[in-house]
Design a protein around this motif. Structure first.
Motif, short mmCIF file in Angstrom:
data_model
loop_
_atom_site.label_atom_id
_atom_site.label_comp_id
_atom_site.label_asym_id
_atom_site.label_seq_id
_atom_site.Cartn_x
_atom_site.Cartn_y
_atom_site.Cartn_z
N GLN A 1 0.90 -1.27 0.04
CA GLN A 1 -0.04 -0.07 0.11
C GLN A 1 0.89 1.33 -0.17
OE1 GLN A 1 -2.93 0.03 3.29
NE2 GLN A 1 -3.08 2.28 3.00
N TRP A 2 1.90 1.31 0.78
CA TRP A 2 2.73 2.25 0.65
C TRP A 2 3.31 2.76 -0.59
CZ3 TRP A 2 5.92 0.58 5.73
CH2 TRP A 2 5.31 0.91 6.70
N GLU A 3 3.95 1.67 -1.30
CA GLU A 3 4.35 1.61 -2.72
C GLU A 3 3.28 2.57 -3.49
OE1 GLU A 3 5.72 -2.06 -3.87
OE2 GLU A 3 7.51 -2.11 -2.35
N GLU A 4 2.27 2.06 -3.48
CA GLU A 4 0.93 2.46 -4.23
C GLU A 4 0.78 4.11 -4.06
OE1 GLU A 4 -2.10 -0.18 -3.74
OE2 GLU A 4 -1.23 -2.05 -4.84
N GLN B 1 0.80 7.21 -6.48
CA GLN B 1 -0.11 8.42 -6.46
C GLN B 1 0.21 9.85 -6.20
OE1 GLN B 1 -3.10 6.75 -3.52
NE2 GLN B 1 -4.25 5.48 -5.22
N GLY B 2 1.10 9.90 -5.18
CA GLY B 2 1.55 11.18 -4.92
C GLY B 2 2.51 11.81 -5.92
N GLU B 3 3.22 10.95 -6.55
CA GLU B 3 4.28 11.39 -7.85
C GLU B 3 3.28 11.59 -8.88
OE1 GLU B 3 6.64 7.93 -8.25
OE2 GLU B 3 7.87 8.45 -6.56
N GLN B 4 1.95 11.07 -9.10
CA GLN B 4 1.17 11.43 -10.33
C GLN B 4 0.67 12.78 -10.23
OE1 GLN B 4 -1.04 7.62 -10.32
NE2 GLN B 4 0.24 6.54 -11.77
N GLU C 1 0.07 18.66 -11.09
CA GLU C 1 0.00 19.75 -10.58
C GLU C 1 0.63 21.13 -11.28
OE1 GLU C 1 1.04 23.57 -8.33
OE2 GLU C 1 2.47 21.77 -8.94
N ALA C 2 1.89 20.79 -11.92
CA ALA C 2 2.39 21.42 -13.05
C ALA C 2 1.62 21.79 -13.99
CB ALA C 2 3.64 20.49 -13.49
N ASP C 3 0.66 20.86 -14.70
CA ASP C 3 -0.21 21.21 -15.60
C ASP C 3 -1.37 22.21 -15.13
OD1 ASP C 3 1.11 19.72 -17.39
OD2 ASP C 3 0.21 17.89 -16.92
N LEU C 4 -1.76 21.87 -13.98
CA LEU C 4 -2.97 22.55 -13.25
C LEU C 4 -2.33 24.23 -13.18
CD1 LEU C 4 -3.79 20.33 -10.33
CD2 LEU C 4 -5.16 20.82 -12.46
N PHE D 1 1.43 16.08 -1.54
CA PHE D 1 0.58 15.27 -2.99
C PHE D 1 0.21 14.29 -2.84
CE2 PHE D 1 3.86 18.59 -5.25
CZ PHE D 1 3.02 19.25 -5.60
N ILE D 2 0.46 13.50 -1.96
CA ILE D 2 -0.12 12.32 -1.35
C ILE D 2 -1.41 12.50 -0.84
CG2 ILE D 2 -0.10 10.35 0.28
CD1 ILE D 2 2.78 9.98 -0.01
N ARG D 3 -1.47 13.43 -0.03
CA ARG D 3 -3.05 13.82 0.61
C ARG D 3 -3.86 14.41 -0.60
NH1 ARG D 3 -4.25 11.19 3.96
NH2 ARG D 3 -6.30 12.63 3.86
#
Length: 466
Positions: free
Chosen positions: A135-138, A142-145, A150-153, A294-296
């Motif tokens: 779960q930690w790896e997943e 998600q945070g990296e994605q 966010e850069a596009d936002l 970013f994870i949150r």
């Protein structure tokens, strides 16, 4: 006259018997001399390693002999001179193998930490975390994605708002995209620091740390524990880090690590340094908080996509904003941007909760969601009032640190932990000359001793803290 055959025979037997007895005595003397030489070498070697660095053991439960003896200048001749001091003056010592705490990317240090933790707590201490690693790896992915998204936002928000910033402030009562814009311009710390928390300004010199400088390297074939990078071993070492080093969510007034209160250290956020390896508390904390943010944000956005009521709120506000900006055709786009901004705003509240030493829910519900959409317009002040809460069964800041430690490279975590050990001994105990790569954990000798009859006896000796 009597014949002498029997007398000659007895004489020969007597000579042989005496020769046998003398030979046995000589063998006994040689073997006794060998045993005494071994005992002398072993006694000197045990005495040598009995002078371990006491502060290192008392504070961090690790045995090592400071090879420089506090001078900062190391030489193998010092070791052999010490052996002679402990009674082996008649033996010539040659060092054939030696290990330092920093050898093999700190594996010598890691070996002792694991043995200490296993002896004191056992593997059961981390058994409850073994099922969470996938779960930690997943979660990290998600945070990296979300970070990439966010850069596009930021570009999309600028395109939508155009020159309408002042209009939003006047007609909408504020800018709901402030959170994401401040994140890009000023960084996450400007958003999430709780009012009661003072940001540390401490710094270290990276080039002086064991993980960055050129190190003395051991040699020889010496025993070493295998399997130190297994799942349970990694988790156990990470618990050692969390128990013995400070982090941002600890009481800054006490700055305690583990079970004992400690004086001020050269860094206030040590676990963050072990994770990021930057020179200042500010940089390390910001890097860790940005990952948590970013994870949150990803988790909060996923919840918003399941809550039709909140999507309805964002659509209503999006209609108002589109009308103000004279782009009614962009309602859907503005609504999506508002969902991202709302997720970011909730993440600010989450981080303030975590930094205050409280827990936040991993997955939100309508009841655990803290930030109303209207607070996005005044996030600079409202978010602080929303963060005074705790969630039973939620996750803490330390839980995120535990996750990041597991996901980091083992060698980096081990060597940066050694950085902090070395620096703390220097600062807290005035051991300014101590160097981890001069702290000896294992030693192998080839010894040469002169014994009875001018015979030379060569034999090995070994000692290791394990």
């Amino acid at each position: 006259m009597k014949k002498a055959e029997i007398t000659a025979f007895l004489s020969m037997v007597f000579v042989l018997l005496v020769s046998f007895v003398l030979g046995m005595l000589e063998v006994s003397v040689i073997q006794t001399s060998k045993s005494m030489s071994r005992l002398t070498a072993d006694r000197a070697l045990f005495s040598l390693f009995g002078g371990y660095q006491s502060e290192l053991f008392e504070d961090y439960h690790v045995f090592a002999l400071d090879g420089s003896y506090g001078s900062g200048t190391f030489s193998e001749e010092q070791l052999t001179a010490r052996l002679h001091y402990y009674g082996s003056t008649q033996i010539r010592h040659e060092i054939t193998g030696i290990r330092y705490l920093t050898d093999n990317s700190g594996m010598e240090f890691r070996e002792q930490v694991l043995e200490s933790m296993e002896a004191k707590y056992g593997i059961s201490l981390v058994r409850k975390f073994t099922g969470l690693t996938q779960q930690w790896e997943e979660t990290e992915i998600q945070g990296e994605q979300m970070e990439q998204k966010e850069a596009d936002l930021a570009a999309d928000i600028r395109a939508v708002k155009g020159d309408g910033e002042e209009q939003l402030q006047q007609e909408a009562g504020g800018d709901p995209f402030t959170c994401l814009e401040v994140l890009d311009k000023s960084g996450v710390l400007s958003l999430v620091m709780p009012e009661e928390m003072t940001l540390s300004g401490r710094e270290i010199r990276p080039a002086e740390q064991a993980s960055a400088r050129s190190l003395r390297i051991g040699y020889g074939t010496l025993p070493q524990r295998q399997g130190m990078d297994g799942l349970e071993e990694r988790l156990l070492f990470n618990e050692y880090v969390l128990m013995n080093f400070t982090n941002a969510a600890m009481d800054s007034g006490e700055e305690s690590a583990g079970e004992n209160e400690t004086p001020a250290r050269s860094l206030a956020y040590e676990t963050e340094y072990i994770l990021e390896g930057k020179s200042s508390d500010r940089e390390n904390l910001e890097a860790v908080l940005l990952k948590i943010f970013f994870i949150r944000m990803a988790l909060n956005y996923m919840y918003l996509m399941t809550d039709s009521a909140k999507q309805g709120e964002t659509m209503t506000l999006a209609t108002v904003i589109s009308t103000i900006l004279l782009i009614p055709e962009a309602v859907e786009i503005v609504s999506q941007l508002l969902l991202f901004a709302w997720a970011a705003g909730e993440s600010v509240v989450d981080l303030q909760i975590l930094l205050s030493g409280r827990r936040a829910p991993l997955v939100k519900t309508a009841e655990s969601w803290r930030m109303p959409l209207s607070s996005l317009l005044t996030i600079g002040s409202s978010a602080k009032r929303l963060s005074d809460t705790d969630t039973e069964g939620g996750i803490s800041y330390e839980d995120y640190l535990r996750m990041f430690l597991f996901l980091r490279n083992t060698e980096d975590v081990t060597m940066r932990t050694l950085d902090r050990v070395e620096e703390n001994l220097s600062v807290e105990h005035a051991l300014g000359n101590i160097r981890a790569d001069q702290c000896i954990t294992k030693l192998e000798l080839m010894n040469e001793a002169g014994i009875a009859g001018g015979i030379t006896y060569t034999f090995p000796a070994y000692f290791g803290y394990r």
